[in-house]
Design a protein around this motif. Structure first.
Motif, PDB file in Angstrom:
ATOM      1  N   SER A 273       0.834  -1.208   0.000  1.00 35.41           N
ATOM      2  CA  SER A 273       0.000   0.000   0.000  1.00 35.41           C
ATOM      3  C   SER A 273       0.864   1.252   0.000  1.00 35.41           C
ATOM      4  CB  SER A 273      -0.927  -0.006   1.216  1.00 35.41           C
ATOM      5  OG  SER A 273      -1.771  -1.129   1.209  1.00 35.41           O
ATOM      6  N   LYS A 274       1.917   1.254   0.809  1.00 31.47           N
ATOM      7  CA  LYS A 274       2.790   2.432   0.875  1.00 31.47           C
ATOM      8  C   LYS A 274       3.514   2.664  -0.446  1.00 31.47           C
ATOM      9  CE  LYS A 274       3.580   1.762   5.845  1.00 31.47           C
ATOM     10  NZ  LYS A 274       4.579   1.437   6.893  1.00 31.47           N
ATOM     11  N   VAL A 275       4.046   1.598  -1.038  1.00 30.90           N
ATOM     12  CA  VAL A 275       4.764   1.734  -2.304  1.00 30.90           C
ATOM     13  C   VAL A 275       3.816   2.176  -3.417  1.00 30.90           C
ATOM     14  CG1 VAL A 275       6.099   0.492  -4.047  1.00 30.90           C
ATOM     15  CG2 VAL A 275       6.506   0.044  -1.629  1.00 30.90           C
ATOM     16  N   ALA A 276       2.601   1.625  -3.442  1.00 29.51           N
ATOM     17  CA  ALA A 276       1.639   1.989  -4.482  1.00 29.51           C
ATOM     18  C   ALA A 276       1.247   3.462  -4.378  1.00 29.51           C
ATOM     19  CB  ALA A 276       0.405   1.098  -4.372  1.00 29.51           C
ATOM     20  N   ARG A 277       1.052   3.946  -3.168  1.00 30.20           N
ATOM     21  CA  ARG A 277       0.692   5.360  -3.007  1.00 30.20           C
ATOM     22  C   ARG A 277       1.845   6.267  -3.425  1.00 30.20           C
ATOM     23  NH1 ARG A 277      -1.734   3.317   2.028  1.00 30.20           N
ATOM     24  NH2 ARG A 277      -4.005   3.245   1.730  1.00 30.20           N
ATOM     25  N   LEU A 278       3.082   5.839  -3.187  1.00 25.39           N
ATOM     26  CA  LEU A 278       4.230   6.642  -3.632  1.00 25.39           C
ATOM     27  C   LEU A 278       4.305   6.722  -5.147  1.00 25.39           C
ATOM     28  CD1 LEU A 278       7.019   5.449  -1.150  1.00 25.39           C
ATOM     29  CD2 LEU A 278       5.880   7.669  -1.199  1.00 25.39           C
ATOM     30  N   GLN A 279       3.768   5.719  -5.847  1.00 25.23           N
ATOM     31  CA  GLN A 279       3.782   5.704  -7.304  1.00 25.23           C
ATOM     32  C   GLN A 279       2.450   6.152  -7.898  1.00 25.23           C
ATOM     33  OE1 GLN A 279       5.460   2.203  -9.101  1.00 25.23           O
ATOM     34  NE2 GLN A 279       6.874   1.838  -7.423  1.00 25.23           N
ATOM     35  N   ASP A 280       1.630   6.831  -7.097  1.00 24.31           N
ATOM     36  CA  ASP A 280       0.354   7.417  -7.542  1.00 24.31           C
ATOM     37  C   ASP A 280      -0.610   6.360  -8.064  1.00 24.31           C
ATOM     38  OD1 ASP A 280       1.184   9.981  -6.880  1.00 24.31           O
ATOM     39  OD2 ASP A 280       2.135  10.310  -8.832  1.00 24.31           O
ATOM     40  N   VAL A 281      -0.590   5.183  -7.460  1.00 28.32           N
ATOM     41  CA  VAL A 281      -1.557   4.133  -7.787  1.00 28.32           C
ATOM     42  C   VAL A 281      -2.636   4.132  -6.711  1.00 28.32           C
ATOM     43  CG1 VAL A 281      -1.921   1.656  -8.107  1.00 28.32           C
ATOM     44  CG2 VAL A 281       0.161   2.735  -8.973  1.00 28.32           C
ATOM     45  N   THR A 282      -3.885   4.183  -7.115  1.00 26.29           N
ATOM     46  CA  THR A 282      -4.988   4.163  -6.156  1.00 26.29           C
ATOM     47  C   THR A 282      -5.061   2.797  -5.502  1.00 26.29           C
ATOM     48  OG1 THR A 282      -6.221   5.722  -7.537  1.00 26.29           O
ATOM     49  CG2 THR A 282      -7.448   4.536  -5.840  1.00 26.29           C
ATOM     50  N   VAL A 283      -4.964   2.769  -4.175  1.00 27.41           N
ATOM     51  CA  VAL A 283      -4.910   1.507  -3.448  1.00 27.41           C
ATOM     52  C   VAL A 283      -5.917   1.547  -2.304  1.00 27.41           C
ATOM     53  CG1 VAL A 283      -3.021   2.347  -1.995  1.00 27.41           C
ATOM     54  CG2 VAL A 283      -3.403  -0.111  -2.206  1.00 27.41           C
ATOM     55  N   LEU A 284      -6.579   0.402  -2.095  1.00 28.53           N
ATOM     56  CA  LEU A 284      -7.510   0.219  -0.983  1.00 28.53           C
ATOM     57  C   LEU A 284      -6.978  -0.912  -0.113  1.00 28.53           C
ATOM     58  CD1 LEU A 284     -10.929   0.352  -2.882  1.00 28.53           C
ATOM     59  CD2 LEU A 284      -9.748   2.222  -1.734  1.00 28.53           C
TER      60      LEU A 284
END
Length: 365
Positions: free
Chosen positions: A274-285
């Motif tokens: 989740s943290k890595v995805a948010r850093l790469q501007d990927v919407t994550v739930l």
């Protein structure tokens, strides 16, 4: 065309065919190559004679291989992107047509007649450059625009999937093996369009056959969850045949790549992902975030009735649990194990495992 060049083309073509794991795509490519070779041999037979048919076959193979390589480079280009690019191209060509109706080439011809010897050639060159430039700019600008920009030009035009059914949810192995997903989907709080990459299915199969009991149990639980989701009337499950752009790509990198490609939300139970995805501007739930947000907040001074079930870390402490699993440590309650007490919260501590709550026995108990 010598043998070395033909061999190089064949090697590059075989590499492109191996990169695709979809049999239907490989069959389509082979049929396209066959059509190109037949067309090339027919042209060579009519123009050069039967003795030179090999030139047509080689030429057809090269043309087919070139466009297959172009198609391989465009593997990240979806039908949605093609539609957007087409609309941008049409707008650019329309602007070029409007510009050419002003007869700008004739204006240049009249103004610089001593320098322009062939007005027809100049007009043709100007028109071609105008159409090519504005078509290119229209395509690039359209690909960089979002749905609000298109809605401003053409009302109610939407190129993104969430305009009708919402954005799909891309699942990873952690959220599948968690076990809470079927109940969460049946609640109706999330979109019912689920997408599972094929490599996630393969990972679950490997886990279910693992010699480790814990890992095997998680894999089997994940497969049972998928079967429950597949048979549910509220959810729609589809498989995505994802291929890594690089052999060194990890599963997490592929998940984020697919999420960006199909414009999906990544649904996971992995906090690090989740943290890595948010850093790469990927919407994550993250369903753990949802579970934490739904836990009742225990504040200092709150009174509650708590069942003491076991001893605590200290000899005088008793431990009870709230319905959501929050642990309550009650001082001087070790002798009251097995009974329910009225307690008052005196302090709370946030830890990596959750909230730790300390309480005292109510004086009225």
């Amino acid at each position: 065309m010598d043998k070395l060049d033909s061999t190089t083309v064949l090697l590059q073509l075989s590499t492109c065919l191996k990169k695709s794991s979809n049999p239907a795509v490989n069959v389509t490519r082979m049929l396209y190559l066959l059509v190109c070779e037949l067309a090339g041999s027919a042209l060579a037979f009519q123009s050069l004679g039967p003795a030179k048919m090999w030139i047509g076959i080689t030429g057809g193979l090269l043309v087919g291989a070139f466009f297959i390589m172009v198609e391989n480079l465009m593997k990240q280009f979806s039908i949605r992107g093609f539609s957007i690019a087409t609309l941008g191209l049409v707008i650019g060509l329309f602007c070029a047509w409007l510009l050419n109706t002003v007869r700008i080439p004739e204006l240049f011809t009249v103004s610089f007649s001593e320098h322009i010897r062939k007005p027809e050639d100049f007009a043709l060159t100007f028109n071609v450059c105008t159409y090519a430039t504005l078509g290119f700019l229209g395509t690039v600008i359209a690909l960089r625009s979002n749905k609000e920009d298109f809605a401003l030009i053409i009302p109610y035009v939407r190129f993104r999937q969430e305009a009708q059914k919402g954005r799909p949810l891309l699942l990873d192995s952690d959220v599948i093996t968690d076990g809470r997903l079927p109940a969460l989907m049946n609640s109706g709080f999330l979109e019912n369009n689920l997408i599972i990459p094929r490599f996630v299915l393969e990972e679950l199969q490997i886990m279910s056959n693992s010699p480790s009991p814990g890992r095997r149990k998680r894999g089997q639980r994940g497969l049972d969850c998928l079967e429950e989701l597949r048979t549910s009337q509220r959810t729609r499950v589809s498989i995505h045949d994802a291929t890594p752009s690089s052999p060194d790509d990890s599963h997490d990198a592929m998940l984020m790549q697919i999420a960006r490609l199909i414009n999906a939300k990544l649904l996971t139970a992995d906090d690090n992902l989740s943290k890595v995805a948010r850093l790469q501007d990927v919407t994550v739930l993250n369903i753990n975030d949802l579970a934490d947000s739904l836990k009742p907040k225990v504040s200092v001074g709150a009174n509650m009735n708590l069942a003491i079930v076991r001893t605590g870390k200290e000899a005088h402490q008793g431990v009870g649990y709230l319905p959501d699993g929050t642990m309550i440590v009650v001082n001087n309650a070790v002798t009251r194990i097995g009974s329910a007490l009225d307690v008052t919260v005196i302090s709370t501590i946030n830890t990596s495992a959750g909230v730790m709550v300390f309480a005292e026995i109510d004086d009225k108990a």
